[in-house]
Design a protein around this motif. Structure first.
Motif, PDB file in Angstrom:
ATOM      1  N   SER A   6     -55.866  29.684 -63.350  1.00  0.00           N
ATOM      2  CA  SER A   6     -55.258  30.997 -63.499  1.00  0.00           C
ATOM      3  C   SER A   6     -55.666  31.926 -62.383  1.00  0.00           C
ATOM      4  O   SER A   6     -56.539  31.632 -61.597  1.00  0.00           O
ATOM      5  CB  SER A   6     -55.656  31.623 -64.834  1.00  0.00           C
TER       6      SER A   6
ATOM      7  N   GLU B 188     -64.120  29.931 -58.240  1.00  0.00           N
ATOM      8  CA  GLU B 188     -63.577  29.137 -57.156  1.00  0.00           C
ATOM      9  C   GLU B 188     -64.209  29.499 -55.829  1.00  0.00           C
ATOM     10  O   GLU B 188     -64.358  28.677 -54.956  1.00  0.00           O
ATOM     11  CB  GLU B 188     -62.072  29.315 -57.097  1.00  0.00           C
TER      12      GLU B 188
ATOM     13  N   LEU C 273     -55.758  19.592 -67.393  1.00  0.00           N
ATOM     14  CA  LEU C 273     -56.168  20.829 -66.738  1.00  0.00           C
ATOM     15  C   LEU C 273     -54.925  21.586 -66.270  1.00  0.00           C
ATOM     16  O   LEU C 273     -54.247  21.147 -65.351  1.00  0.00           O
ATOM     17  CB  LEU C 273     -57.068  20.528 -65.535  1.00  0.00           C
TER      18      LEU C 273
ATOM     19  N   ALA D 296     -46.361  21.551 -64.739  1.00  0.00           N
ATOM     20  CA  ALA D 296     -46.690  20.141 -64.867  1.00  0.00           C
ATOM     21  C   ALA D 296     -47.436  19.872 -66.177  1.00  0.00           C
ATOM     22  O   ALA D 296     -47.042  19.003 -66.963  1.00  0.00           O
ATOM     23  CB  ALA D 296     -47.531  19.707 -63.664  1.00  0.00           C
ATOM     24  N   GLY D 297     -48.508  20.659 -66.429  1.00  0.00           N
ATOM     25  CA  GLY D 297     -49.319  20.443 -67.630  1.00  0.00           C
ATOM     26  C   GLY D 297     -48.512  20.654 -68.904  1.00  0.00           C
ATOM     27  O   GLY D 297     -48.590  19.868 -69.848  1.00  0.00           O
TER      28      GLY D 297
ATOM     29  N   SER E 128     -57.373  25.598 -69.616  1.00  0.00           N
ATOM     30  CA  SER E 128     -56.724  26.430 -68.611  1.00  0.00           C
ATOM     31  C   SER E 128     -57.236  27.857 -68.744  1.00  0.00           C
ATOM     32  O   SER E 128     -57.459  28.331 -69.857  1.00  0.00           O
ATOM     33  CB  SER E 128     -55.206  26.417 -68.822  1.00  0.00           C
ATOM     34  N   PRO E 129     -57.408  28.547 -67.622  1.00  0.00           N
ATOM     35  CA  PRO E 129     -57.847  29.938 -67.738  1.00  0.00           C
ATOM     36  C   PRO E 129     -56.735  30.850 -68.259  1.00  0.00           C
ATOM     37  O   PRO E 129     -56.960  32.030 -68.489  1.00  0.00           O
ATOM     38  CB  PRO E 129     -58.226  30.310 -66.302  1.00  0.00           C
TER      39      PRO E 129
ATOM     40  N   PRO F 274     -39.984  37.026 -59.641  1.00  0.00           N
ATOM     41  CA  PRO F 274     -39.432  38.117 -58.824  1.00  0.00           C
ATOM     42  C   PRO F 274     -38.674  39.150 -59.662  1.00  0.00           C
ATOM     43  O   PRO F 274     -38.678  40.336 -59.347  1.00  0.00           O
ATOM     44  CB  PRO F 274     -38.503  37.386 -57.844  1.00  0.00           C
TER      45      PRO F 274
ATOM     46  N   ARG G 227     -56.986  24.653 -54.152  1.00  0.00           N
ATOM     47  CA  ARG G 227     -58.043  25.347 -54.899  1.00  0.00           C
ATOM     48  C   ARG G 227     -59.394  24.740 -54.516  1.00  0.00           C
ATOM     49  O   ARG G 227     -59.502  23.511 -54.351  1.00  0.00           O
ATOM     50  CB  ARG G 227     -57.808  25.196 -56.401  1.00  0.00           C
TER      51      ARG G 227
ATOM     52  N   PHE H 293     -62.166  23.952 -56.085  1.00  0.00           N
ATOM     53  CA  PHE H 293     -62.772  22.842 -56.843  1.00  0.00           C
ATOM     54  C   PHE H 293     -61.989  21.540 -56.642  1.00  0.00           C
ATOM     55  O   PHE H 293     -62.526  20.448 -56.764  1.00  0.00           O
ATOM     56  CB  PHE H 293     -62.957  23.211 -58.331  1.00  0.00           C
TER      57      PHE H 293
ATOM     58  N   ILE I 208     -50.656  15.881 -61.002  1.00  0.00           N
ATOM     59  CA  ILE I 208     -49.222  16.181 -60.980  1.00  0.00           C
ATOM     60  C   ILE I 208     -48.982  17.643 -60.580  1.00  0.00           C
ATOM     61  O   ILE I 208     -49.871  18.480 -60.694  1.00  0.00           O
ATOM     62  CB  ILE I 208     -48.561  15.884 -62.364  1.00  0.00           C
TER      63      ILE I 208
ATOM     64  N   ASP J 170     -48.041  20.951 -58.121  1.00  0.00           N
ATOM     65  CA  ASP J 170     -48.319  21.484 -56.777  1.00  0.00           C
ATOM     66  C   ASP J 170     -49.643  21.010 -56.177  1.00  0.00           C
ATOM     67  O   ASP J 170     -49.840  21.105 -54.980  1.00  0.00           O
ATOM     68  CB  ASP J 170     -48.367  23.018 -56.821  1.00  0.00           C
TER      69      ASP J 170
ATOM     70  N   ALA K   9     -43.576  22.980 -52.681  1.00  0.00           N
ATOM     71  CA  ALA K   9     -43.773  22.390 -54.007  1.00  0.00           C
ATOM     72  C   ALA K   9     -42.880  23.141 -54.991  1.00  0.00           C
ATOM     73  O   ALA K   9     -42.758  24.354 -54.894  1.00  0.00           O
ATOM     74  CB  ALA K   9     -45.226  22.545 -54.381  1.00  0.00           C
TER      75      ALA K   9
ATOM     76  N   ALA L 271     -41.152  23.684 -59.158  1.00  0.00           N
ATOM     77  CA  ALA L 271     -41.294  23.506 -60.602  1.00  0.00           C
ATOM     78  C   ALA L 271     -40.540  22.257 -61.052  1.00  0.00           C
ATOM     79  O   ALA L 271     -40.957  21.560 -61.984  1.00  0.00           O
ATOM     80  CB  ALA L 271     -40.742  24.735 -61.314  1.00  0.00           C
ATOM     81  N   GLN L 272     -39.445  21.997 -60.358  1.00  0.00           N
ATOM     82  CA  GLN L 272     -38.618  20.849 -60.718  1.00  0.00           C
ATOM     83  C   GLN L 272     -39.408  19.535 -60.593  1.00  0.00           C
ATOM     84  O   GLN L 272     -39.367  18.685 -61.486  1.00  0.00           O
ATOM     85  CB  GLN L 272     -37.447  20.804 -59.740  1.00  0.00           C
TER      86      GLN L 272
ATOM     87  N   ALA M   3     -42.740  19.301 -60.483  1.00  0.00           N
ATOM     88  CA  ALA M   3     -43.877  19.366 -61.414  1.00  0.00           C
ATOM     89  C   ALA M   3     -43.437  18.982 -62.830  1.00  0.00           C
ATOM     90  O   ALA M   3     -44.097  18.177 -63.504  1.00  0.00           O
ATOM     91  CB  ALA M   3     -44.484  20.768 -61.399  1.00  0.00           C
TER      92      ALA M   3
END
Ligand code: FAD
Length: 567
Positions: free
Chosen positions: A10, A19, A48, A53-54, A72-73, A84, A321, A323, A356, A358, A455, A457-458, A460
């Protein structure tokens, strides 16, 4: 017992802190929740991330033989394509989010959720280290360790600033719902500040200059949304300053929306010019201060110019990220940008971990090897050449197999690749044959560009669905290790490899006009595509509640306009 773990990332402050401090040691006394403690008959799957994806993995997992722990945070899923619209109040933030517990509640699979960020993956001991992202007084109990039988890393990516000085301190990002809400407040804030009586004309102009860095889909969509907000709503409320508003879109490349078809790019550039949105291509941002953006004008021999601004949005692609970077060095992938997986989405060099969305990509080197293998297979007579028809079949085969190549081939760059191929001697001489070596040379030229594909959403979501289906059948496959007859003998994996199906992409351009690039290179631009956009985005919402809220927001906006309160 089997456990599936999913981790999400998050944008909250504590995650950012964690991070930024990946080396910070976690308390050794942190409790370890073993899978046996939860249910000693089930394997534990840790997931995670609660992004595209998750969440799509979770929604499609049906096998009750697993115990799922989602970490997940952020305790909700957010429909990012509408972010947007949230920046300008066309859609409200709560309309595009769905609590993850609501999704989990409807499952027949055991699902546990923890609102925390994963700080470290220990793949050797199959454990992950987490910390709650909420400021609380838990006296150290906010840290915990979870073990897993399978880990699914779906933590997305963070913003890539390319280490440009001043970006983190001075620019807005648009990745999370909180970012969109902050942008909305800042836009109104700029109008209010510019309307104060003591502010000079020059300062008003600066405050009302909105700069957007990055001419990709997010930057373009935000520029269009902001233009509509200003011209349809704010000009009526701030008549004294309306003529001072300026929107500038800065892009380092030659064109905006360069991953779309040339017709869409040209239309978008012309429309923005008509709308008075200043599109500056060949302009690379090198530094940002509190009030000015410094750009290197690539078309003018690298001359540096300064642009005074009131609000800046940075939208130039995705980064890794911290980590995940740490995890990558553990598994021998230190020199990569995102986690490399095989075609079954398993992290290379790590048996029980899948990645999986991005944060991952299917290993490019292997893709290139496979592409060469597809070519060799098509070259039935072993002559080293293909006819044009065979060549087309090879391209189709490649497209079907690889998401990154497919998007690439279906995009404007496909034309570049075809041009490259046309330059090869056999084709340019009018011969109907293409040499395998020329083909490989051309592919290697485009290889580096393919790695930079955006990357989506499709991809993912499709990866989440694919992996859930694998897990739904995993137990059966373990009982019958030979697998279905048709896959025997291949010796690689018991499931078909992941195949991406490209369903097209949209670029909303404002003024109720959208560009749509659909499969088969079908391009549609204008008001009709806007209605297609409305229907597709309504249908893609994850719940009926979201659908109802989003449609209601659109209707509200049509009737009363957007709300400009700075709350
Ligand atoms: P995300 O959706 O980003 O989810 C990552 C998850 O990981 C989040 O839940 C996060 O909280 C969690 N997480 C983060 N850190 C940790 C941690 N340390 N531990 C545990 N969990 C963690 N794509 C399209 O296809 N079409 C579009 O129109 C489109 N529009 C977009 C518009 C905008 C403004 C943006 C920002 C993106 C858009 N995208 C679009 C891209 C799309 O949103 C991403 O490709 C997609 O979200 C990737 O999904 P993901 O699950 O990999 O990551």
């Amino acid at each position: 017992p089997k456990v599936l773990v999913v981790v999400a990332v998050s944008g909250c402050g504590l995650v950012a802190y964690a991070e930024a401090n990946p080396e910070r040691k976690l308390a050794s006394s942190a409790p370890v929740l073993t899978s046996a403690e939860v249910d000693n008959k089930k394997k534990k799957v840790v997931v995670l991330g609660t992004g595209w994806a998750g969440t799509s993995f979770l929604r499609n997992l049906k096998n009750p033989d697993y115990e799922v722990h989602v970490i997940s945070p952020r305790n909700y899923f957010a429909f990012t394509p509408l972010l947007p619209s949230v920046t300008c109040g066309t859609v409200e933030a709560r309309s595009i989010v769905e609590p993850i517990r609501n999704i989990a509640r409807k499952k027949t699979v055991d699902v546990q959720f923890s609102e925390a960020a994963c700080l470290k993956i220990d793949a050797v001991n199959q454990k992950i280290y987490c910390r709650s992202n909420v400021e609380n007084n838990l006296n150290g109990q906010e840290e915990f360790v979870v073990d897993y039988d399978y880990l699914i890393v779906a933590v997305g990516a963070n913003v890539n600033t390319f280490n440009t000085p001043g970006v983190v301190e001075n620019c807005h990002f648009l990745k999370e719902v909180e970012d969109a809400q902050k942008i909305r407040r800042t836009v109104i804030d700029c109008f209010e500040r510019a309307s104060l009586p003591a502010v000079s004309e020059e300062e008003r102009k600066r405050i009302l200059h909105f700069a957007i860095v990055g001419g990709g889909p997010t930057g373009v969509e935000f520029a269009a949304a902001l233009h509509d907000f200003v011209n349809e709503d704010l000009v009526k409320l701030y008549p004294g300053v309306k003529d001072l508003v300026k929107i500038t879109l800065l892009e380092a490349g030659d064109h905006i929306l360069n991953m779309f078809d040339k017709r869409i790019t040209a239309f978008a550039e012309e429309k923005f010019q008509r709308d008075g949105i200043n599109v500056k291509t060949g302009s690379m941002v090198v530094k940002v201060t509190e009030k000015e953006i410094f750009t290197k004008e690539l078309k003018n021999g690298g001359e540096v110019s300064t642009i005074p601004y009131g609000m800046a949005l940075w939208s130039t692609g995705v980064g890794t990220r911290p980590f995940i970077r740490d995890f990558m060095s553990q598994v021998g992938q230190a020199n990569r940008r995102v986690l490399a997986t095989d075609e079954w989405l398993r992290v290379e060099g790590c048996d029980k971990v899948y990645a999986i969305g991005d944060c991952a990509t299917i290993n490019q080197r292997k893709v290139m090897e496979d592409i060469a293998a597809i070519f060799r297979k098509a070259d039935k007579d072993n002559s080293g050449t293909l006819t044009v028809e065979e060549y087309k079949a090879v391209i189709n085969d490649i497209c079907e197999r690889y998401p990154q190549v497919q998007v690439y081939l279906k995009s404007q760059q496909m034309k570049n690749m075809v041009d490259l191929l046309k330059e090869t001697p056999d084709v340019s001489k009018g011969s109907a044959e293409l040499n395998i070596e020329d083909f490989k040379t051309a592919l290697s030229k485009v290889d580096s560009q393919m790695k930079n594909l955006p990357a989506t959403a499709q991809v993912a979501a499709q990866q989440g669905v694919y992996l859930a289906k694998c897990f739904n059948r995993m137990e059966d496959c373990e009982k019958n290790p030979e697998g279905p007859l048709r896959f025997r003998g291949e010796g690689r994996h018991r499931f078909r490899p992941f195949r991406y199906k490209h369903l097209g992409q949209f670029a909303p351009l404002g003024g109720e006009q959208t560009a749509a690039q659909l499969p088969g290179d079908w391009v549609s631009i204008g008001h009709s595509s806007q209605w297609l956009w409305y229907s597709v985005y309504t249908s893609k919402q994850v719940s009926w509640r979201n659908r109802a809220l989003v449609v209601t927001d659109w209707v509200r906006r049509f009737i009363w306009g957007r709300d400009s309160s700075r709350i």
